[in-house]
Motif scaffolding. Sequence first.
Motif, PDB file in Angstrom:
ATOM      1  N   SER A 138      -4.628  -0.651  18.196  1.00  0.00           N
ATOM      2  CA  SER A 138      -5.712  -0.330  17.009  1.00  0.00           C
ATOM      3  C   SER A 138      -6.994  -0.350  16.606  1.00  0.00           C
ATOM      4  O   SER A 138      -7.676  -0.568  16.660  1.00  0.00           O
ATOM      5  N   ARG A 149      -9.171   4.538  17.874  1.00  0.00           N
ATOM      6  CA  ARG A 149      -9.164   4.753  16.761  1.00  0.00           C
ATOM      7  C   ARG A 149     -10.390   6.747  16.163  1.00  0.00           C
ATOM      8  O   ARG A 149     -10.187   7.196  15.486  1.00  0.00           O
ATOM      9  N   ARG A 171      -1.630 -10.321  12.806  1.00  0.00           N
ATOM     10  CA  ARG A 171      -2.396  -9.182  12.314  1.00  0.00           C
ATOM     11  C   ARG A 171      -2.994  -8.774  11.650  1.00  0.00           C
ATOM     12  O   ARG A 171      -3.984  -8.070  11.961  1.00  0.00           O
ATOM     13  N   LYS A 199       1.224  -1.468  -0.239  1.00  0.00           N
ATOM     14  CA  LYS A 199       0.009  -0.110  -0.265  1.00  0.00           C
ATOM     15  C   LYS A 199       0.643   1.183   0.374  1.00  0.00           C
ATOM     16  O   LYS A 199       0.694   2.257  -1.085  1.00  0.00           O
ATOM     17  N   VAL A 216       0.798  -3.618  17.641  1.00  0.00           N
ATOM     18  CA  VAL A 216       0.406  -2.438  16.757  1.00  0.00           C
ATOM     19  C   VAL A 216      -1.849  -2.197  16.704  1.00  0.00           C
ATOM     20  O   VAL A 216      -2.237  -1.675  16.862  1.00  0.00           O
ATOM     21  N   ARG A 233       8.786   1.278  12.878  1.00  0.00           N
ATOM     22  CA  ARG A 233       9.168  -0.224  12.022  1.00  0.00           C
ATOM     23  C   ARG A 233       9.397  -1.181  12.577  1.00  0.00           C
ATOM     24  O   ARG A 233       9.583  -2.336  12.315  1.00  0.00           O
ATOM     25  N   GLY A 291      -4.278   2.892   4.600  1.00  0.00           N
ATOM     26  CA  GLY A 291      -4.614   1.910   5.789  1.00  0.00           C
ATOM     27  C   GLY A 291      -5.651   0.729   6.030  1.00  0.00           C
ATOM     28  O   GLY A 291      -5.167   0.218   4.954  1.00  0.00           O
ATOM     29  N   ARG A 292      -6.119   1.066   6.828  1.00  0.00           N
ATOM     30  CA  ARG A 292      -7.326  -0.306   6.760  1.00  0.00           C
ATOM     31  C   ARG A 292      -8.630   0.198   6.764  1.00  0.00           C
ATOM     32  O   ARG A 292      -9.786  -0.552   5.867  1.00  0.00           O
ATOM     33  N   ASP A 293      -9.259   1.206   7.037  1.00  0.00           N
ATOM     34  CA  ASP A 293     -10.356   1.457   7.079  1.00  0.00           C
ATOM     35  C   ASP A 293     -10.388   3.043   6.287  1.00  0.00           C
ATOM     36  O   ASP A 293     -11.768   3.537   6.793  1.00  0.00           O
TER      37      ASP A 293
HETATM   38  O1  C5P Z   1      -0.898   0.264   7.074  1.00  0.00           O
HETATM   39  P1  C5P Z   1       0.462  -0.449   8.307  1.00  0.00           P
HETATM   40  O2  C5P Z   1       1.276  -1.855   8.794  1.00  0.00           O
HETATM   41  O3  C5P Z   1       1.965   0.225   9.214  1.00  0.00           O
HETATM   42  O4  C5P Z   1      -0.580  -0.592  10.123  1.00  0.00           O
HETATM   43  C1  C5P Z   1       0.031  -0.834  10.707  1.00  0.00           C
HETATM   44  C2  C5P Z   1      -1.519  -1.040  11.675  1.00  0.00           C
HETATM   45  O5  C5P Z   1      -2.257  -0.310  12.527  1.00  0.00           O
HETATM   46  C3  C5P Z   1      -2.249  -2.200  11.200  1.00  0.00           C
HETATM   47  O6  C5P Z   1      -1.821  -3.577  11.986  1.00  0.00           O
HETATM   48  C4  C5P Z   1      -3.228  -1.991  11.832  1.00  0.00           C
HETATM   49  O7  C5P Z   1      -3.668  -2.820  13.444  1.00  0.00           O
HETATM   50  C5  C5P Z   1      -3.710  -0.823  12.045  1.00  0.00           C
HETATM   51  N1  C5P Z   1      -4.160   0.483  11.399  1.00  0.00           N
HETATM   52  C6  C5P Z   1      -5.243   0.761  11.450  1.00  0.00           C
HETATM   53  N2  C5P Z   1      -6.045   1.443  10.488  1.00  0.00           N
HETATM   54  C7  C5P Z   1      -5.671   2.253   9.531  1.00  0.00           C
HETATM   55  C8  C5P Z   1      -4.393   1.706   9.709  1.00  0.00           C
HETATM   56  C9  C5P Z   1      -3.358   1.174  10.562  1.00  0.00           C
HETATM   57  O8  C5P Z   1      -6.051  -0.320  12.360  1.00  0.00           O
HETATM   58  N3  C5P Z   1      -5.802   3.440   9.344  1.00  0.00           N
END
Ligand code: C5P
Length: 222
Positions: free
Chosen positions: A102, A108, A179, A16, A98, A90, A128-130
């Motif tokens: 989260s 959130r 994760r 991503k 994380v 990282r 991101g995720r959402d």
């Molecule tokens: O994108 P990255 O792998 O760095 O994200 C780290 C963690 O942050 C994800 O595994 C998730 O738990 C959380 N995250 C999230 N919502 C987002 C971006 C990341 O919950 N919009």
Amino acid sequence: KKKLSIAIDGPAAAGKSTVAKIVAEKLSYLYIDTGAMYRALTYKAIIGNLDIEDEEALLKSLMSTEIELVPAESGQLVYLDDQNVTHEIRTAAVTNSVSIVSKHPKVRKEMVKRQQKFAQNGGVVMDGRDIGTHVLPNAEVKVFLRASVEERALRRHLENQQKGFPSDLEKLKQEIALRDKIDSERETAPLKKAEDAIEIDTTSLTIPEVVDQIMALVDERI
Ligand code: C5P
């Protein structure tokens, strides 16, 4: 030209941030890595010995924390209360905690508020995720990147080796799968493709191929 909002979601290590950065650069848009924000809070919690299951403690910490994403040659620098934590966020310690940090709804809610503020003028690529489901539900372009867990672990493994970091492929596979499981099964804004997102399976695609597909979607809407 219209300044679009572009949402890029997907599981861990799906590429991503790599493609989001390139797309943002091509369009001269702002790139926002929302995972870095959750990682920064996680880092602060670890340093401060907070219980990552304690939602109130995390929220309190977040409310007095400034997280800055600063565009840079290398993509993006992350500052936590004016300290450069770009590399610290990282580490395996942060990566493996994380998803717990989260999952808390109050954490959130505050993060989403900050992310929406970053995006208020459009011209953003946010990953991101959402993002497509909650942060930018009206984004003009929504992409959901997929790749097999084997492929994602292998990409991360090669990246680690290139940087000279120790790396265990099997362990990476397990960590990524765990994760994804926590991120997809949490109650609040789980990892999920938005109904109107375009899915791209990147397993057998190169980075430029994925970028081209996204740029084609952008061209349709701009
Ligand atoms: O994108 P990255 O792998 O760095 O994200 C780290 C963690 O942050 C994800 O595994 C998730 O738990 C959380 N995250 C999230 N919502 C987002 C971006 C990341 O919950 N919009």
